[in-house]
Structure formats: C-alpha cells, structure tokens
Scaffold this active site. Sequence first.
Site, PDB file in Angstrom:
ATOM      1  N   THR A   1     -23.567 -12.389 -18.535  1.00  0.00           N
ATOM      2  CA  THR A   1     -22.146 -12.678 -17.657  1.00  0.00           C
ATOM      3  C   THR A   1     -22.036 -13.175 -18.505  1.00  0.00           C
ATOM      4  O   THR A   1     -20.828 -13.977 -18.774  1.00  0.00           O
ATOM      5  CB  THR A   1     -22.667 -12.911 -16.498  1.00  0.00           C
ATOM      6  OG1 THR A   1     -23.685 -12.009 -15.599  1.00  0.00           O
ATOM      7  CG2 THR A   1     -20.861 -13.504 -16.101  1.00  0.00           C
ATOM      8  N   ASP A   2     -22.122 -14.388 -19.480  1.00  0.00           N
ATOM      9  CA  ASP A   2     -21.782 -15.367 -20.558  1.00  0.00           C
ATOM     10  C   ASP A   2     -21.672 -14.292 -21.285  1.00  0.00           C
ATOM     11  O   ASP A   2     -20.830 -15.120 -21.957  1.00  0.00           O
ATOM     12  CB  ASP A   2     -23.167 -16.629 -20.697  1.00  0.00           C
ATOM     13  CG  ASP A   2     -23.527 -17.640 -19.835  1.00  0.00           C
ATOM     14  OD1 ASP A   2     -22.464 -18.321 -19.651  1.00  0.00           O
ATOM     15  OD2 ASP A   2     -25.036 -18.587 -20.024  1.00  0.00           O
ATOM     16  N   ILE A   3     -22.280 -13.964 -21.708  1.00  0.00           N
ATOM     17  CA  ILE A   3     -22.048 -13.214 -22.946  1.00  0.00           C
ATOM     18  C   ILE A   3     -20.577 -12.261 -23.066  1.00  0.00           C
ATOM     19  O   ILE A   3     -19.622 -11.536 -23.546  1.00  0.00           O
ATOM     20  CB  ILE A   3     -23.581 -12.136 -23.192  1.00  0.00           C
ATOM     21  CG1 ILE A   3     -24.167 -13.035 -24.434  1.00  0.00           C
ATOM     22  CG2 ILE A   3     -22.581 -11.344 -24.089  1.00  0.00           C
ATOM     23  CD1 ILE A   3     -25.567 -12.065 -24.052  1.00  0.00           C
TER      24      ILE A   3
END
Length: 403
Positions: free
Chosen positions: A175-177
């Site tokens: 999700t961060d990426i």
Amino acid sequence: MTAPLSHLRVLDLSRVLAGPWAGQLLADMGAEVIKVERPGEGDDTRGWGPPFLKDADGQDTGEAAYFLSANRGKHSVTIDFTRAQGQDLVRRLAAKADVVLENFKVGGLAKYGLDYASLKAVKPDLVYCSITGFGQDGPYAQRAGYDFLIQGMGGLMSLTGEPGGQPMKVGVALTDIFTGMYAGFAVLAALARRDRTGEGSHIDLALLDVQVAVLANQASNYLVGGVTPRRLGNAHPNIVPYQAFATKDGHIILAVGNDGQFRRFCDSAGRPDLGTDPRYATNAERVRNRAELVPLLESLLAARPSAEWIKDLEEAGVPCGPINDLAGVFADPQVIHRGMKTRVEHPLAGGVDLVANPIRFDGAQAVSDRAPPPLGGDTAPVLAGWLGLDEEEMAALEASGVI
C-alpha cells in the site's frame, strides 16, 4: 539520455516509505530531490535494521537496508524545523522548489508555517503533495495510518491467504509503494497543468483510498457480482487454472490465460480430452467447475518434476514458471540481462547494490547513479547553492543546532 525531469526541484519532507518512494521515483527521472531530515536522527528507516550497510572493514554503518531501498538519488539536508530559524530555511527552500512532498498528520505542519497555505503564499505555483493514512478530511482524518493497518482495513488481507486460514498481509508494504507511485503520477499531472495554467496544486493522497483503488478486479467482482470475494490461496477468482501446483519435486505456477493455452496444457499433460470437455473447454466453465477440475490437474502435475514441466510447457506456449526466492530472483538470467540489480558508489561503504528502476526511456534505464545519502551529507552545498548562505551563516546555524 537527457533525464526527463532534470529541470525540476523537489523538497522531500517525507519519511518512511510512501513519500520517499515518490521522491526516489522523481530522482530516478532526473529531478533534484532535497530530503530534509531531523539533525542527529534522520528518517526513521535509517535505523530499521538489521541488516545495515557495511563499511570497507565489514562493520555496520548507520544505514539500514530499508532506508537504502527508498532514497536513491537524493541529497540529505538536516534542518530542525521545530525552531523558527529552521522553519525559515525550509520556507526559503520551498520558494526555490517546484514540488513539496510531505506525509505528516493532517495539520501537523501548519504549526510550523509549512503547510500548503503557508508555502503557497511564498510560491504560488507550488505543487504540494500530502500523503496521510486517511486523507485530509473525513471521520478518520486525524488517525495515524500504517501500511499493515491499511492492508487490513482496505480489504487486501481479506483476499490474501489460504481458504479458511488466517488473513495475511502481503510480504512487502504494498500500500505504501502504490501510494508512492500514485503520488509520483499525481505530481507529474499537476506539473503538466501548471505548465499550461501557471497554477499550483495541493494533492491529497490517502493510503486507505489507494488500497481500495488497487483492489481492482476484486472490488469490481464485489460491486458487479454482489458476492464478497473470499481467500483463495494462490488461486485466481476469475481464471482457472491460474495458481501454484505441487510437482514431483517442488512447485510451479501455471498461469493459463485463455482457452487455447488450456488445450495446449492438456495435450502436454497427456489428457487432451480435458481440453475439449464441455465442463472445462472455456474459462467461464472452468471457473464454475473449479472444484472438480483442480484436483484432476493436481494429480497430473504431481507426477512429473518441475523442470520437466517448465521445459515442456514453455515449448508448448503455456505460461508457467518457478517460485523463486530472492537469491533465485537475482540469479535469474532475464533479471540479470535487464539490469535490475544496480551498483552505485557510496561514501560510507565504497559501493552498494540496489534494485534498479524498471522504467526505460529509449533503451536507457531511468535510474540515478547517486547513492542514498548519508544523514546531512549535503546540508552545506544545498544551503549554499539554493539559498546563497555563506560559511559564517552556516557555522552559526550549526552552532545553534538548527542544522
């Protein structure tokens, strides 16, 4: 190749992964990215180890592998912007920048005069990208958001893992990426608009929004089909057979994307009758009859070793492959050929191996040859080059602890 973003300056106030990933992407495209960090501490991920990068004597440096993964191509400047002099420095840097990246809690930078409204006053055409867990508004806006939490709240963990087993997160902070990738895309879109209109932008990106967006076909399955998707392990909700299978000596992935490939698989497996059986001849029927078909395929695949299957199926034009660990990935001849491991010089270690950017322009990789920076290693040249500070001014700021 002329780097496509070599004309841009980016002020990166973010830390950990989503914001830094966006900054690294822009740096790989040629942008000058200034990473502002806390004096003496820096980005949290500098300490997220082991493993740590080792120096020429084999001793650990203070650079964690996690930090190295998301900060290639940047310049590190240490400024304490909890203090008025530090805030002034950041505002002056922002006035020289095209883009600001930040991932503080909603309103967290306003008390320092570094929020969008404050920086827009000194740079009206600034593109300012805010990354938070839940967005700038809504009932959860004040909550802290972390990738693991968002994978759960955003539905990804309900789809990941074995049927009947424990919900599982993905093995990287996906999700961060994805949020970092969306941020990079949004920044470029805002810059394109600025070039036409002269207007700046405030980009509002939320981890939860991104996680919901990248549910893709699974979200559509629910919205169109009205049935809540369930965990299928390595199987696919809309394609059969498209999963991992045990072989005589291990596992392979069989990724049949159309009916012709399925018939060729059946021919290679010595069961051409399955390819023409009305229950399995089309993908829609294979999905409907998954429970009957998959055990038949499991029995066939278990009879022969992985290498034999991969050789025969590749020759037949049936997509398949091994399940590599990371050692296998970086030893793979295609990965080697495409240069997905890159080595750059590092001032503390001599050199460091990093994962290359996968984007290519006209045959050239878009990847910076500048290593992730040591903490504060570029403070003096950036403040001199961007702001014109002389040695005496910088010595005074350093003596007071502002830089």
